[in-house]
Design a protein around this motif. Structure first.
Motif, PDB file in Angstrom:
ATOM      1  N   ARG A  89       0.109  -3.201  -6.351  1.00  0.00           N
ATOM      2  CA  ARG A  89       1.375  -3.022  -5.651  1.00  0.00           C
ATOM      3  C   ARG A  89       1.196  -3.307  -4.160  1.00  0.00           C
ATOM      4  NH1 ARG A  89      -0.821   1.969  -6.314  1.00  0.00           N
ATOM      5  NH2 ARG A  89      -0.770   3.429  -4.554  1.00  0.00           N
ATOM      6  N   ARG A 149       7.235   8.014   0.697  1.00  0.00           N
ATOM      7  CA  ARG A 149       7.546   6.596   0.501  1.00  0.00           C
ATOM      8  C   ARG A 149       8.316   6.057   1.704  1.00  0.00           C
ATOM      9  NH1 ARG A 149       6.627   4.399  -4.448  1.00  0.00           N
ATOM     10  NH2 ARG A 149       5.886   5.859  -6.039  1.00  0.00           N
ATOM     11  N   ASP A 164      10.690   3.453   3.762  1.00  0.00           N
ATOM     12  CA  ASP A 164      11.775   2.483   3.704  1.00  0.00           C
ATOM     13  C   ASP A 164      11.516   1.447   4.797  1.00  0.00           C
ATOM     14  OD1 ASP A 164      14.079   1.002   3.666  1.00  0.00           O
ATOM     15  OD2 ASP A 164      15.433   2.716   3.766  1.00  0.00           O
ATOM     16  N   ASP A 166       2.996   4.110   0.356  1.00  0.00           N
ATOM     17  CA  ASP A 166       3.825   3.448  -0.642  1.00  0.00           C
ATOM     18  C   ASP A 166       5.210   3.145  -0.088  1.00  0.00           C
ATOM     19  OD1 ASP A 166       1.986   3.265  -2.709  1.00  0.00           O
ATOM     20  OD2 ASP A 166       2.428   5.280  -3.443  1.00  0.00           O
ATOM     21  N   VAL A 214       9.329   2.257  -0.751  1.00  0.00           N
ATOM     22  CA  VAL A 214      10.424   2.480  -1.685  1.00  0.00           C
ATOM     23  C   VAL A 214      10.578   1.206  -2.519  1.00  0.00           C
ATOM     24  CG1 VAL A 214      12.894   2.900  -1.918  1.00  0.00           C
ATOM     25  CG2 VAL A 214      11.590   4.077  -0.125  1.00  0.00           C
ATOM     26  N   ASP A 215      10.500   1.328  -3.830  1.00  0.00           N
ATOM     27  CA  ASP A 215      10.606   0.187  -4.736  1.00  0.00           C
ATOM     28  C   ASP A 215       9.596  -0.917  -4.362  1.00  0.00           C
ATOM     29  OD1 ASP A 215      11.549  -1.314  -6.850  1.00  0.00           O
ATOM     30  OD2 ASP A 215      13.180  -2.218  -5.694  1.00  0.00           O
ATOM     31  N   PRO A 216       8.293  -0.631  -4.431  1.00  0.00           N
ATOM     32  CA  PRO A 216       7.284  -1.609  -4.001  1.00  0.00           C
ATOM     33  C   PRO A 216       7.178  -2.799  -4.947  1.00  0.00           C
ATOM     34  CG  PRO A 216       6.221   0.246  -5.061  1.00  0.00           C
ATOM     35  CD  PRO A 216       7.683   0.607  -4.946  1.00  0.00           C
ATOM     36  N   PRO A 217       7.052  -4.000  -4.413  1.00  0.00           N
ATOM     37  CA  PRO A 217       6.783  -5.159  -5.276  1.00  0.00           C
ATOM     38  C   PRO A 217       5.402  -5.024  -5.905  1.00  0.00           C
ATOM     39  CG  PRO A 217       7.446  -5.827  -3.058  1.00  0.00           C
ATOM     40  CD  PRO A 217       7.153  -4.370  -3.003  1.00  0.00           C
ATOM     41  N   ARG A 218       5.265  -5.487  -7.112  1.00  0.00           N
ATOM     42  CA  ARG A 218       3.977  -5.464  -7.801  1.00  0.00           C
ATOM     43  C   ARG A 218       3.594  -6.889  -8.188  1.00  0.00           C
ATOM     44  NH1 ARG A 218       2.309  -0.436  -9.190  1.00  0.00           N
ATOM     45  NH2 ARG A 218       0.786  -1.296 -10.616  1.00  0.00           N
TER      46      ARG A 218
END
Length: 299
Positions: free
Chosen positions: A170, A187, A189, A262, A264-268
């Protein structure tokens, strides 16, 4: 009798498109490549090429033979490995390419394991991004490539290539380790970091383009204060408190005094092996693939 070396040149011409590109890939002069291809045409007693000005292109007969050449070269490599394997364990040279951040935790430990378990395998390593290593596998210049891609930029499947999953990774925010704990917690933003100084790789690098795209998607253009060739110098800059950055977690080594947070909504990203299907028949390649997969599972 067809000459395997000339067949390899024909196969390279089919993939690369020009004699000059074949010459660069094989470290030959263009005139030497042209001479060898002309000899191959004479040996086959078939018109393999059409000449348009100073360039040549494959005729239908040339395309047909280039397809056979790929299979023939794979069979030769397999036969050589099988003969060697009759009298000993897996042996031979296996060429591996991998992107930068896969080396420390996956590739180098795997090669170290192989040195103990399969001492007759010689692994030749090349550092290369997937945009370079994947075509190198297709051209037969590399046996195995460790690649990665993101869901928003998937690579189209290729019937000639086998894709073997390794692990996931991630993208995280990277800051100096001594950043006040209350300043960033939980997390993150990205939109809240619009006024921060950022550092990235040079434009065009896959991870740099991804990171800047994520910032723009969050509603701002990052203030870029530094650009670097390597993750090491980039992380040196971040640990000094001069910038923050976005990197896949695998790229952040613990020898740097940095924190990872981390998003918010992390790309993987999907990390996987790519090899040509016939190449997997070689015992040495199978051993290398298994060593890399084992290390990826524990990374």
């Amino acid at each position: 009798m067809l000459n395997p070396w000339r067949l390899r040149l024909l196969h390279q011409l089919h993939l690369l498109g020009t004699v000059r590109a074949v010459a660069e890939a094989t470290h030959m002069s263009p005139s030497s490549v042209s001479q060898q291809l002309a000899t191959l045409e004479t040996e086959t007693k078939a018109q393999l090429f059409e000449r348009t000005g100073r360039r040549i292109r494959l005729t239908p007969a040339g395309v047909t033979l280039a397809g056979h050449a790929s299979d023939i070269l794979d069979r030769i490599a397999t036969a050589e490995a099988d003969l060697a394997g009759l009298y000993s364990e897996a042996t031979g040279v296996v060429r591996v390419a991998a992107f930068t951040s896969a080396f420390h935790d996956i590739v180098v430990p795997a090669v170290t394991d192989l040195a103990t378990e399969h001492p007759r395998i010689s692994v030749r390593l090349t550092e290369a991004e997937p945009v370079v290593s994947r075509p190198a596998v297709q051209r037969g210049e590399v046996d195995v490539a460790v690649c990665a891609d993101f869901p928003d930029a998937p690579v189209p499947p290729d019937a000639d290539l086998a894709r073997l999953p390794l692990t996931g990774d991630r993208v995280v925010l990277v800051t100096a380790r001594d950043t006040p704990p209350g300043q960033r917690a939980g997390r993150v933003d990205l939109a809240s970091l619009a006024d921060e100084p950022w550092a990235f790789e040079h434009p065009g690098a896959h991870l740099a383009d991804l990171a800047e795209r994520l910032c723009r998607r969050a509603g701002f253009t990052p203030t870029t204060v530094a650009r670097f060739e390597s993750h090491g110098t980039l992380l040196n800059h971040v640990e000094a408190g001069l910038s923050i950055t976005l990197l896949p977690l695998l790229a952040v080594h613990d020898r740097y005094a940095v924190r990872t947070l981390d998003l918010v909504d992390p790309p993987r990203r999907d990390i996987h092996l790519v090899t040509r299907r016939p190449t997997l028949d070689r015992a040495a390649v199978q051993a290398v693939v298994e060593a890399i997969r084992h290390r990826a599972r524990s990374a």
